[in-house]
Design an enzyme around this catalytic site. Structure first.
Site: not given
Ligand code: AMP
Length: 223
Positions: A13, A88, A127, A161, A172
């Site tokens: 994404k 989400r 990554r 990360r 996740r």
């Molecule tokens: P991402 O970079 O999108 O993989 O997000 C990393 C982490 O941020 C996720 O595993 C969640 O803990 C938190 N997070 C990001 N976006 C959301 C969202 N829309 N709702 C809830 N938690 C989020």
């Protein structure tokens, strides 16, 4: 154009959102990036979110809705935005509808990047990104041309990360399966959902997304 990119962690994404940002001049709104910036800055939001993110769980809906609600009114969103990592949950999806309606905005397309789950763990755990310019790399699939040197900016510091480890990735993925995948039918029923093969080569995924967007733009002008 206002677009949502949906898909499990590691589906690509972020990569595709950045590509769309460059090619179409619409801004990428990554809730993960916003939270990581808050963690790095040590803000109250960052302090609250860090433990949840480290466990691979989801940050509460009201926090996330507040973040996006404040962000989509900014000037740089006037030409459109790509939501990357939001919504989400079902509650976030309906809050998004309400906030768009309140502002007379709509959604043009929801693009699902469909991927094969077993491949994701390898994709995610390998990554890393350039600490200066953010270019993404992978231990197996995309190493820098010269080991330890960023292809784009020449920097030699890279970051991984904290939540890109095998244990957190499984939580996740489960959060995606249980809380995010159930919102796909919500968009399918409204005719907004387009599924793209996220396992294809990066450029092919980009081309498939471009095709969806040009079909969407054509359909909009015909109405
Ligand atoms: P991402 O970079 O999108 O993989 O997000 C990393 C982490 O941020 C996720 O595993 C969640 O803990 C938190 N997070 C990001 N976006 C959301 C969202 N829309 N709702 C809830 N938690 C989020």
């Amino acid at each position: 154009m206002n677009i949502i990119l949906l898909g499990p962690p590691g589906a690509g994404k972020g990569t595709q959102a950045r590509r769309l940002e460059e090619r179409h001049g619409i801004v990428q709104l990554s809730t993960g990036d916003m939270l990581r910036a808050a963690v790095a800055a040590g803000t109250p939001l960052g302090l609250q979110a860090k433990a949840v993110m480290d466990r691979g769980e989801l940050v509460p809906d009201d926090v996330m809705v507040g973040l996006i609600d404040a962000r989509i009114v900014a000037d740089d969103c006037r030409r459109g935005f790509i939501l990357d990592g939001f919504p989400r949950t079902a509650a976030q999806a309906s809050a998004l509808d309400a906030m768009l309606e309140r502002r007379g905005l709509g959604l043009d397309a929801v693009i699902e990047l469909a991927v094969d789950e077993p491949a994701l763990v390898e994709r995610i755990t390998g990554r890393f990104t350039c600490a200066r310019c953010g270019t993404g790399y992978h231990d197996r699939f995309k190493r820098p041309r010269v080991d330890g040197v960023c292809d784009v900016c020449g920097n030699s510091q890279f970051v991984r990360r904290a939540d890109d480890n095998a244990v957190t990735v499984r939580t996740r993925l489960k959060a995606y399966r249980d809380q995010t995948a159930p919102i796909l039918p919500y968009y399918r029923e409204r005719g907004l959902l387009h599924t793209v093969d996220g396992m294809a080569e990066m450029a092919k995924v980009g081309a498939a997304i471009d095709e969806v967007l040009s079909e969407t733009a054509t359909a909009a002008t015909e109405h």
